[in-house]
Structures are given as structure tokens and as C-alpha cells.
Design a protein around this motif. Structure first.
Motif, short mmCIF file in Angstrom:
data_model
loop_
_atom_site.label_atom_id
_atom_site.label_comp_id
_atom_site.label_asym_id
_atom_site.label_seq_id
_atom_site.Cartn_x
_atom_site.Cartn_y
_atom_site.Cartn_z
N TYR A 77 0.38 -1.13 0.14
CA TYR A 77 -0.04 -0.09 0.03
C TYR A 77 1.08 1.41 -0.01
N VAL A 78 0.19 1.95 -1.07
CA VAL A 78 0.60 3.34 -1.02
C VAL A 78 -0.16 4.72 -0.87
N HIS A 79 0.52 5.57 0.76
CA HIS A 79 -0.32 6.56 1.04
C HIS A 79 -0.09 7.48 0.06
N LEU A 80 -1.01 8.39 -0.37
CA LEU A 80 -1.01 9.50 -1.65
C LEU A 80 -0.68 10.97 -1.36
N ASP A 81 -0.75 10.64 0.47
CA ASP A 81 -0.53 12.00 0.99
C ASP A 81 0.71 13.04 -0.52
N PHE A 82 1.91 12.73 -0.11
CA PHE A 82 2.46 12.86 -0.97
C PHE A 82 2.16 14.32 -2.30
N LEU A 83 1.37 14.12 -2.57
CA LEU A 83 0.54 15.10 -4.22
C LEU A 83 0.24 15.91 -3.53
N ASN A 84 0.27 16.81 -4.07
CA ASN A 84 -0.22 18.26 -4.19
C ASN A 84 -1.59 18.50 -4.51
N PRO A 85 -2.81 18.43 -4.19
CA PRO A 85 -4.18 18.27 -4.88
C PRO A 85 -4.54 19.47 -5.04
N GLU A 86 -4.84 19.61 -6.12
CA GLU A 86 -5.35 21.25 -6.84
C GLU A 86 -6.89 22.37 -5.80
N VAL A 87 -6.96 20.56 -5.67
CA VAL A 87 -8.68 20.51 -5.25
C VAL A 87 -8.97 19.86 -3.66
N MET A 88 -8.59 20.80 -2.79
CA MET A 88 -9.04 20.02 -1.13
C MET A 88 -9.86 21.08 -0.77
N MET A 89 -11.06 19.57 0.53
CA MET A 89 -11.47 20.20 1.00
C MET A 89 -11.00 20.54 2.24
N PRO A 90 -12.01 21.67 3.40
CA PRO A 90 -11.11 21.74 4.12
C PRO A 90 -11.14 20.76 5.44
N ASN A 91 -10.76 20.46 6.19
CA ASN A 91 -10.41 19.32 7.43
C ASN A 91 -11.57 18.73 7.85
N SER A 92 -12.25 19.62 7.96
CA SER A 92 -13.85 19.54 8.73
C SER A 92 -14.90 19.17 7.74
N PHE A 93 -14.19 18.88 6.36
CA PHE A 93 -15.39 18.35 5.37
C PHE A 93 -15.28 16.94 5.93
N THR A 94 -16.73 16.75 5.35
CA THR A 94 -17.03 15.16 5.35
C THR A 94 -18.08 15.16 4.67
N VAL A 95 -18.55 13.60 4.49
CA VAL A 95 -19.91 13.24 4.00
C VAL A 95 -19.94 12.20 4.02
N THR A 96 -21.63 12.86 4.60
CA THR A 96 -22.28 11.55 5.64
C THR A 96 -24.02 10.86 5.23
N ASP A 97 -24.42 11.67 3.73
CA ASP A 97 -25.42 11.43 3.49
C ASP A 97 -25.36 9.60 2.54
N THR A 98 -26.16 8.82 3.26
CA THR A 98 -26.00 7.37 2.54
C THR A 98 -27.23 7.10 2.12
N LEU A 99 -27.41 8.26 1.99
CA LEU A 99 -29.55 8.50 1.02
C LEU A 99 -28.85 8.69 -0.61
N GLY A 100 -28.88 10.05 -1.02
CA GLY A 100 -28.25 10.96 -1.96
C GLY A 100 -26.86 10.65 -1.99
N TRP A 101 -26.41 11.91 -2.98
CA TRP A 101 -25.43 12.41 -3.03
C TRP A 101 -24.33 13.46 -3.27
N THR A 102 -23.52 13.46 -2.68
CA THR A 102 -22.85 15.09 -2.38
C THR A 102 -22.15 15.23 -2.93
N GLN A 103 -22.17 16.23 -3.43
CA GLN A 103 -21.00 17.20 -4.82
C GLN A 103 -19.91 17.55 -4.20
N VAL A 104 -18.36 16.68 -4.16
CA VAL A 104 -17.09 18.00 -3.88
C VAL A 104 -16.97 18.49 -4.82
N SER A 105 -16.04 19.82 -4.30
CA SER A 105 -15.90 20.49 -5.82
C SER A 105 -14.61 21.49 -5.47
#
Length: 261
Positions: A173-201
Motif C-alpha cells: 500500500y502506498v498512501h498518496l499524501d505526497f501529492l499536492n491536490p489542486e482541489v482540497m476540502m477543509p479538514n472539517s469537511f466530510t460526507v455523511t449522506d447515505t441516501l443521496g449524493w454529495t458534491q465535492v468540488s
């Protein structure tokens, strides 16, 4: 005047072209082969423009999948079907297919197993252009049976396709935290919806150009990944420290200004 500005802005986005090839996983190059020994090659062998950049057992779910399994209680289910599948239940956001993987897995206490995040890698129809602004993202849904939400959502763009050695005889296993993502959500962001779909952008200005591949995984350092509370009033079937998500409808759009005179 405000109404005119709004209408023109919306029309501009509707007319923009999604640069992601096969964004909702509807176009397959071959019939998926669900074999335990070959699962790490499932995405690569099924699609022409999707792959996995690290050792990742990313699953593909689609409505035509008809392999039937029976539980110990005699109940049948389609492990890779839509909407019923082994990890849970979810309709595709569009079309009839989506993918899913362990966005973060933490082994039980006193276990020597690795902590890891799986991934997906896609291709653009044309490379990003330097100094242009883009909006990029995807839709995520928390699996109803392995509902342990976490943070770390983002999207990183690359000039070349990445392979960290998943095809080795003894991959690791290689964790990909060495990449520099152009899109990165705040550390407080998560997705909890199990019924619908949440946009991450997110939006970004491209600094280099010539990037035609992108990776989606958990980009936070292992020790910075946090699990959040279960959705209120919900108890998942599995109690593992695992955040398993479904993903669908990836997108990358160039943002163009609309001039009003």
C-alpha cells in the motif's frame, strides 16, 4: 440587471464541456471479471480511461451485473449490482453505474495491519492549460453498511499516469499524501449522506499546464485523517474503522468569465 447576470452565468456553465472521459463509468472496454486474485486489476481491465494509481481494490458496480451470491441465511444478493450490492444500497446518480472503495481503513487495535486509502485515476480529453481556471469535482455517497465518515477529500492533477507498483508480485500500500491536490476540502469537511449524493468540488487556476490525468484519493497524512460520528440515529452493519464511499459523475470544467456591457 442582477437577473440578467445570473441567467448568463448559469447558461455559460450549462454549455461548458466536461473534460473527464467516461465520467460516470457507463462505457466499458470489457466485461468486469470479479476474481479475488485479479481485483487489483479490475478497473484497469474494464476501462480504457480509468485505472488505479496504487494497490487498490476499487470496486465497479453496475445494474447489469447478475452474479448471485447467497448469505448464510439463504438471502440472495448481487455483490456488484446497482442499487443492491455487498457494501450497501445506492442508485447511480446518473446512468446505471458507479465505483466504490475504502476511502480510509484503520485496522483494529493490537492489529499489525496497514492503514491505507484506496483510489481511482481518470483521464481528461485534453490537458489543462496554464493560467486557466477550472472547476473540478465529483459526487460521493457514504456506504450504508460501512458508514464511518472521514475527511481528506480532494483531487490531484498529473502530467503522466501514475503507477506506484501495484503490479508487483508482492504489492504494498502506498498512501498518496505526497501529492499536492489542486482541489482540497477543509479538514472539517466530510460526507455523511447515505441516501443521496454529495458534491465535492473546488476551483483552481492551473499553474503548470499539460496535465491530462487526475487522481482521487484521501490526500491527508495518515495521522491527520479523522473519523466522524455516524449519521444521527443510524447504526451500520459493520463496525470497522473504515470509511467506504461510492463515487460517481466526475467533472472538470473550464471557468470562463461572462462579460456584460
Amino acid at each position: 440587471m442582477k437577473k440578467c447576470l445570473l441567467l448568463l452565468f448559469v447558461a455559460s456553465n450549462l454549455c461548458a464541456q466536461n473534460l473527464v472521459l467516461n465520467p460516470s463509468f457507463e462505457e466499458r472496454a470489457s466485461v468486469p471479471i470479479y476474481n479475488t486474485a485479479k481485483m487489483r486489476h479490475l478497473i484497469d481491465s474494464t476501462f480504457n480511461t480509468w485505472t488505479t494509481p496504487n494497490f487498490s481494490l476499487t470496486e465497479y458496480y453496475y445494474s447489469e451485473e447478475t452474479t448471485i451470491y447467497y448469505t448464510s441465511q439463504g438471502t440472495l444478493y448481487y455483490p456488484f449490482g446497482v442499487p443492491h450490492n455487498q457494501p450497501g444500497f445506492q442508485y447511480a446518480r446518473t446512468g446505471a453505474a458507479y465505483i466504490g472503495f475504502s476511502f480510509f481503513f484503520k485496522p483494529p487495535i493490537n492489529s499489525n495491519g496497514p492503514k491505507y486509502s484506496e483510489s481511482i485515476q481518470g483521464k481528461l480529453m485534453s490537458p489543462l492549460v496554464k493560467n486557466k481556471t477550472y472547476c473540478a469535482g465529483y459526487y460521493a455517497s457514504l456506504c450504508s453498511e460501512i458508514a464511518k465518515p472521514c475527511n481528506g477529500f480532494g483531487m490531484a492533477f498529473l502530467k503522466e499516469k501514475m503507477d506506484t507498483g501495484k503490479s508487483l508480485t508482492s504489492p504494498f500500500y502506498v498512501h498518496l499524501d505526497f501529492l499536492n491536490p489542486e482541489v482540497m476540502m477543509p479538514n472539517s469537511f466530510t460526507v455523511t449522506d447515505t441516501l443521496g449524493w454529495t458534491q465535492v468540488s473546488g476551483s483552481f487556476m492551473e499553474q503548470e499546464g499539460n496535465k491530462e490525468w487526475f487522481v482521487m484519493s484521501n490526500f491527508l497524512p495518515i495521522d491527520s485523517i479523522q473519523f466522524f460520528a455516524f449519521p444521527p440515529g443510524y447504526t451500520p452493519f459493520y463496525t470497522l474503522l473504515q470509511a467506504y464511499y461510492y463515487f460517481d459523475d466526475f467533472f472538470v470544467y473550464e471557468q470562463k468569465p461572462v462579460w456584460i456591457t
